[in-house]
Design a protein around this motif. Structure first.
Motif, short mmCIF file in Angstrom:
data_model
loop_
_atom_site.label_atom_id
_atom_site.label_comp_id
_atom_site.label_asym_id
_atom_site.label_seq_id
_atom_site.Cartn_x
_atom_site.Cartn_y
_atom_site.Cartn_z
N PHE A 1 1.36 -11.08 2.03
CA PHE A 1 0.59 -10.38 1.00
C PHE A 1 0.16 -11.41 -0.03
O PHE A 1 0.97 -12.22 -0.48
CB PHE A 1 1.44 -9.29 0.33
N LEU A 2 -1.11 -11.36 -0.40
CA LEU A 2 -1.64 -12.29 -1.38
C LEU A 2 -2.04 -11.55 -2.64
O LEU A 2 -2.72 -10.52 -2.57
CB LEU A 2 -2.87 -13.02 -0.82
N ASN B 1 -5.29 -1.83 1.82
CA ASN B 1 -4.62 -0.53 1.74
C ASN B 1 -3.22 -0.72 1.18
O ASN B 1 -2.62 -1.79 1.32
CB ASN B 1 -4.50 0.08 3.15
N HIS B 2 -2.68 0.34 0.57
CA HIS B 2 -1.27 0.30 0.17
C HIS B 2 -0.45 0.11 1.44
O HIS B 2 -0.77 0.67 2.50
CB HIS B 2 -0.90 1.62 -0.53
N GLY C 1 -11.54 -7.36 -12.14
CA GLY C 1 -10.42 -8.15 -12.63
C GLY C 1 -9.08 -7.46 -12.52
O GLY C 1 -8.06 -7.97 -12.98
N ASN C 2 -9.04 -6.28 -11.88
CA ASN C 2 -7.78 -5.55 -11.70
C ASN C 2 -6.95 -6.20 -10.60
O ASN C 2 -7.49 -6.55 -9.55
CB ASN C 2 -8.04 -4.09 -11.34
N PRO C 3 -5.63 -6.35 -10.82
CA PRO C 3 -4.80 -6.97 -9.79
C PRO C 3 -4.64 -6.05 -8.57
O PRO C 3 -4.59 -4.83 -8.70
CB PRO C 3 -3.45 -7.18 -10.49
N LEU C 4 -4.60 -6.66 -7.41
CA LEU C 4 -4.32 -5.93 -6.17
C LEU C 4 -3.71 -6.90 -5.18
O LEU C 4 -3.71 -8.11 -5.41
CB LEU C 4 -5.58 -5.27 -5.61
#
Length: 167
Positions: free
Chosen positions: A101-102, A129-130, A109-112
């Motif tokens: 996972f990166l 996807n989650h 600019g939202n983290p994901l």
């Protein structure tokens, strides 16, 4: 005191994929319990619904269907990104490996987080996807503590103190 809106809840739980005999995904014990402000939309709605009115010492077991959890797998969230996005001086970063996972950011600019599915010559195939999308969940655990939320916790929308948020 029973679990309800504006209460700070501390629980232990085991999360399993699918049902009671499914693979254990996460376990939270009483050394570091999960602490949250009930009714503040911090957890899945079905998770809250199944804990409502429980009291200290109560045990719980319940399932949450994938559609009420993290939803179905969204094929539009699986994308090919240019390999050059992951390169420095023409080389892939060390963490860019299939299965990792990166941490990334969307266009606002939202983290994901994205899961690396494939590394090709021209692109890196990522799944945003989650990790639990498309999967039914099964929770079991115990209610450790229920208390009134402080005015500050209500104002901030989350629990403070041990197990909660620290400012």
């Amino acid at each position: 005191m029973n679990i309800g809106n504006q209460k700070v809840v501390s629980i232990t739980y085991k999360l399993q994929e699918g049902n009671k005999s499914g693979e254990v995904v996460q376990e939270v014990d009483n050394k570091e319990p999960f602490v949250f402000l009930f009714g503040a939309q911090q957890v899945l709605p079905d998770f809250e619904m199944n804990l409502k009115d429980k009291a200290v010492g109560d045990l719980f077991e319940f399932g949450v269907q994938s559609d009420s959890a993290y939803g179905p797998v969204d094929e539009n969230a699986i994308v090919n990104l240019p390999r050059t996005m992951f390169e420095a001086d023409g080389k892939l970063g060390e963490i860019v490996k299939v299965g990792n996972f990166l941490p990334m950011k969307d266009q606002e600019g939202n983290p994901l987080q994205g899961l690396v599915l494939e590394i090709a010559d021209e692109h890196v195939r990522m799944d945003f996807n989650h990790p639990m999308a498309g999967k039914d969940l099964f929770f079991s655990g115990e209610v450790l503590d229920v208390r009134e939320a402080t005015a500050e916790e209500l104002e901030h929308g989350h629990a403070h103190g041990p197990g909660g948020h620290h400012h």
